[in-house]
Design a protein around this motif. Structure first.
Motif, mmCIF file in Angstrom:
data_model
loop_
_atom_site.group_PDB
_atom_site.id
_atom_site.type_symbol
_atom_site.label_atom_id
_atom_site.label_comp_id
_atom_site.label_asym_id
_atom_site.label_seq_id
_atom_site.Cartn_x
_atom_site.Cartn_y
_atom_site.Cartn_z
ATOM 1 N N GLY A 65 6.945 36.749 58.740
ATOM 2 C CA GLY A 65 6.664 37.412 60.005
ATOM 3 C C GLY A 65 5.233 37.907 59.988
ATOM 4 N N ALA A 66 4.318 36.983 59.716
ATOM 5 C CA ALA A 66 2.935 37.346 59.398
ATOM 6 C C ALA A 66 2.001 37.357 60.601
ATOM 7 C CB ALA A 66 2.385 36.375 58.351
ATOM 8 N N ALA A 67 2.537 37.286 61.819
ATOM 9 C CA ALA A 67 1.704 37.218 63.019
ATOM 10 C C ALA A 67 0.612 38.279 63.006
ATOM 11 C CB ALA A 67 2.573 37.387 64.266
ATOM 12 N N LEU A 68 -0.588 37.865 63.394
ATOM 13 C CA LEU A 68 -1.748 38.761 63.381
ATOM 14 C C LEU A 68 -1.779 39.568 64.685
ATOM 15 C CD1 LEU A 68 -4.272 36.111 62.059
ATOM 16 C CD2 LEU A 68 -3.258 37.965 60.715
ATOM 17 N N LEU A 69 -1.044 40.674 64.697
ATOM 18 C CA LEU A 69 -0.917 41.438 65.936
ATOM 19 C C LEU A 69 -1.730 42.728 65.920
ATOM 20 C CD1 LEU A 69 2.892 40.933 66.617
ATOM 21 C CD2 LEU A 69 0.957 39.735 67.656
ATOM 22 N N ALA A 70 -1.651 43.515 64.862
ATOM 23 C CA ALA A 70 -2.358 44.796 64.874
ATOM 24 C C ALA A 70 -2.851 45.195 63.492
ATOM 25 C CB ALA A 70 -1.447 45.885 65.460
ATOM 26 N N GLU A 71 -1.955 45.215 62.517
ATOM 27 C CA GLU A 71 -2.296 45.776 61.219
ATOM 28 C C GLU A 71 -3.071 44.802 60.333
ATOM 29 O OE1 GLU A 71 1.018 46.190 58.474
ATOM 30 O OE2 GLU A 71 2.184 44.819 59.733
ATOM 31 N N PHE B 120 5.177 39.940 45.260
ATOM 32 C CA PHE B 120 5.138 40.963 46.306
ATOM 33 C C PHE B 120 5.559 40.308 47.609
ATOM 34 C CE2 PHE B 120 2.780 42.971 49.848
ATOM 35 C CZ PHE B 120 3.341 44.238 49.786
ATOM 36 N N LEU B 121 6.515 40.937 48.287
ATOM 37 C CA LEU B 121 7.026 40.412 49.551
ATOM 38 C C LEU B 121 6.785 41.424 50.655
ATOM 39 C CD1 LEU B 121 8.751 38.434 51.304
ATOM 40 C CD2 LEU B 121 10.770 39.703 50.506
ATOM 41 N N LYS B 122 6.250 40.940 51.774
ATOM 42 C CA LYS B 122 6.123 41.750 52.976
ATOM 43 C C LYS B 122 6.909 41.077 54.091
ATOM 44 C CE LYS B 122 2.788 43.756 56.232
ATOM 45 N NZ LYS B 122 3.468 43.212 57.447
ATOM 46 N N MET B 123 7.689 41.879 54.835
ATOM 47 C CA MET B 123 8.479 41.327 55.934
ATOM 48 C C MET B 123 8.427 42.233 57.150
ATOM 49 S SD MET B 123 12.043 39.643 54.567
ATOM 50 C CE MET B 123 12.633 41.070 53.674
ATOM 51 N N ASP B 124 8.296 41.595 58.314
ATOM 52 C CA ASP B 124 8.422 42.269 59.608
ATOM 53 C C ASP B 124 8.961 41.219 60.568
ATOM 54 O OD1 ASP B 124 8.227 43.551 62.012
ATOM 55 O OD2 ASP B 124 6.131 44.131 61.811
ATOM 56 N N LEU C 270 8.816 46.269 53.823
ATOM 57 C CA LEU C 270 9.526 45.703 54.955
ATOM 58 C C LEU C 270 9.738 46.732 56.049
ATOM 59 C CD1 LEU C 270 13.289 45.166 53.957
ATOM 60 C CD2 LEU C 270 11.756 46.777 52.837
ATOM 61 N N GLU C 271 9.843 46.214 57.266
ATOM 62 C CA GLU C 271 10.088 47.092 58.387
ATOM 63 C C GLU C 271 11.558 47.491 58.397
ATOM 64 O OE1 GLU C 271 8.354 46.883 62.698
ATOM 65 O OE2 GLU C 271 10.272 45.799 62.697
ATOM 66 N N VAL C 272 11.802 48.794 58.526
ATOM 67 C CA VAL C 272 13.160 49.308 58.650
ATOM 68 C C VAL C 272 13.253 50.074 59.966
ATOM 69 C CG1 VAL C 272 13.577 49.427 56.168
ATOM 70 C CG2 VAL C 272 12.586 51.406 57.331
ATOM 71 N N SER C 273 14.380 49.925 60.623
ATOM 72 C CA SER C 273 14.576 50.572 61.921
ATOM 73 C C SER C 273 15.530 51.748 61.788
ATOM 74 C CB SER C 273 15.135 49.567 62.935
ATOM 75 O OG SER C 273 14.182 48.569 63.225
ATOM 76 N N PHE C 274 15.162 52.857 62.374
ATOM 77 C CA PHE C 274 16.042 54.021 62.408
ATOM 78 C C PHE C 274 17.005 53.921 63.591
ATOM 79 C CE2 PHE C 274 12.036 55.509 60.440
ATOM 80 C CZ PHE C 274 12.539 55.768 59.169
ATOM 81 N N ILE C 275 16.545 53.328 64.681
ATOM 82 C CA ILE C 275 17.386 53.005 65.823
ATOM 83 C C ILE C 275 17.176 51.526 66.124
ATOM 84 C CG2 ILE C 275 17.782 53.356 68.291
ATOM 85 C CD1 ILE C 275 17.066 56.250 67.971
ATOM 86 N N GLY C 276 18.239 50.730 66.030
ATOM 87 C CA GLY C 276 18.098 49.298 66.232
ATOM 88 C C GLY C 276 17.810 48.962 67.682
ATOM 89 N N LEU C 277 16.804 48.144 67.897
ATOM 90 C CA LEU C 277 16.460 47.695 69.246
ATOM 91 C C LEU C 277 17.213 46.434 69.640
ATOM 92 C CD1 LEU C 277 12.584 48.223 69.105
ATOM 93 C CD2 LEU C 277 14.281 49.703 70.210
#
Length: 289
Positions: free
Chosen positions: A24-30, A136-140, A164-171
């Motif tokens: 999920g490596a799309a170059l969006l912001a970070e 090393f693994l990065k996921m979003d 990895l991205e974790v959600s507190f409230i699932g969208l």
């Protein structure tokens, strides 16, 4: 940064490649935490994944020969429906957006608007032969993180850190949330180390300073870092300890973790005490921090 990487690789006596995967490596912001290492260290190999074909050309142009860019929806190896949203929103997912959850937050009705659906075939991480291992693994990937973990145990056998991205409230409907991820990580030998970022968001319809992106207190999601259990260093190989030192210093700004692992390397007589002295000197060099 190049000088720091050179010093670290020298004092650690690194003699193997560093394998990094970004799913999920799309170059969006970070800017990814691994970017300086990939740019400056010749033995760092990046595997950059995105299932959305709209993101691939930008990834190839950005990394050039510094990365292997792969167009895969990584998951459980089964066919799924992709809910395609605007490319800039980053919300295209293999989970269906939840109208109730989107409506709870300001702006997300637009971000999560589905433009089209399509059937896609996912690839298990363990089935991707191009990757020898992952250090090393990065996921979003908008809810599919747990599926990747469950079907990537062999490739992750040597992995010492996962962001990895974790959600507190699932969208999304049926999306695993923070508790589900945390349970899997702990059951598979990882402990939480830090949050790289915690995202809060404003609850609809209240807006602060006419800008719905300025949050109040509601938690939305975070980038969480888990590391191979540091309380059980007997389960680390020598090379895993070296890689953890590198990531702790360069990726996570965690010199205490770096020193902790360096001391173990010295205790094992893999490195001499001069390695610790060199590292403390590096920490005390203002130009390097």
């Amino acid at each position: 940064m190049a000088a720091r990487i050179s010093t670290l690789s020298g004092l650690l006596e690194l003699d193997t490649g560093i394998y990094i995967a970004d799913i999920g490596a799309a170059l969006l912001a970070e800017t990814p935490v691994y970017a300086p290492l990939v740019r400056e260290y010749a033995q760092a190999q990046l595997f950059s994944f995105d299932g959305d074909p709209r993101q691939i050309a930008a990834l190839q142009a950005h990394y050039g020969d510094k990365a292997t860019v792969l167009e895969h929806y990584v998951g459980d190896g089964e066919a799924h429906t992709a809910y395609v949203c605007d490319a800039a929103s980053g919300m295209t997912s293999l989970f269906k957006p939840s109208p109730a959850a989107l409506g709870f937050f300001n702006g997300f009705d637009d971000f999560g608007r589905v433009l089209q659906t399509e059937t896609v075939h996912t690839t298990r991480l363990d089935a991707i032969d191009a990757i020898e291992r992952i250090d090393f693994l990065k996921m979003d990937i908008q809810g599919s993180e747990l599926r990747v973990l469950q079907h990537g145990r062999e490739k992750l056998r040597e992995c010492v850190a996962i962001q990895l991205e974790v959600s507190f409230i699932g969208l999304y409907e049926g999306q695993p949330t923070f508790g589900d991820i945390d349970h899997w990580m702990r059951a598979n030998g990882y402990l939480p180390h830090r949050f790289m970022d915690i995202k809060r968001w404003s609850i609809s319809p209240t807006v602060r300073n006419n800008n719905f992106r300025i949050p109040f207190n509601q938690l939305l999601e975070a980038d969480a870092v888990y590391i191979k259990n540091p309380i059980a260093l007997q389960h680390y190989s020598d090379n895993q300890l070296k890689r953890q030192v590198l990531f702790a210093d360069l990726f996570f700004d965690s010199p205490d973790l770096a020193v902790y692992c360096l001391r173990e390397l010295c205790t094992r007589q893999v490195l001499g005490e001069q390695a610790l002295r060199q590292y403390f000197a590096l920490l005390n060099t203002p130009a390097e921090r």
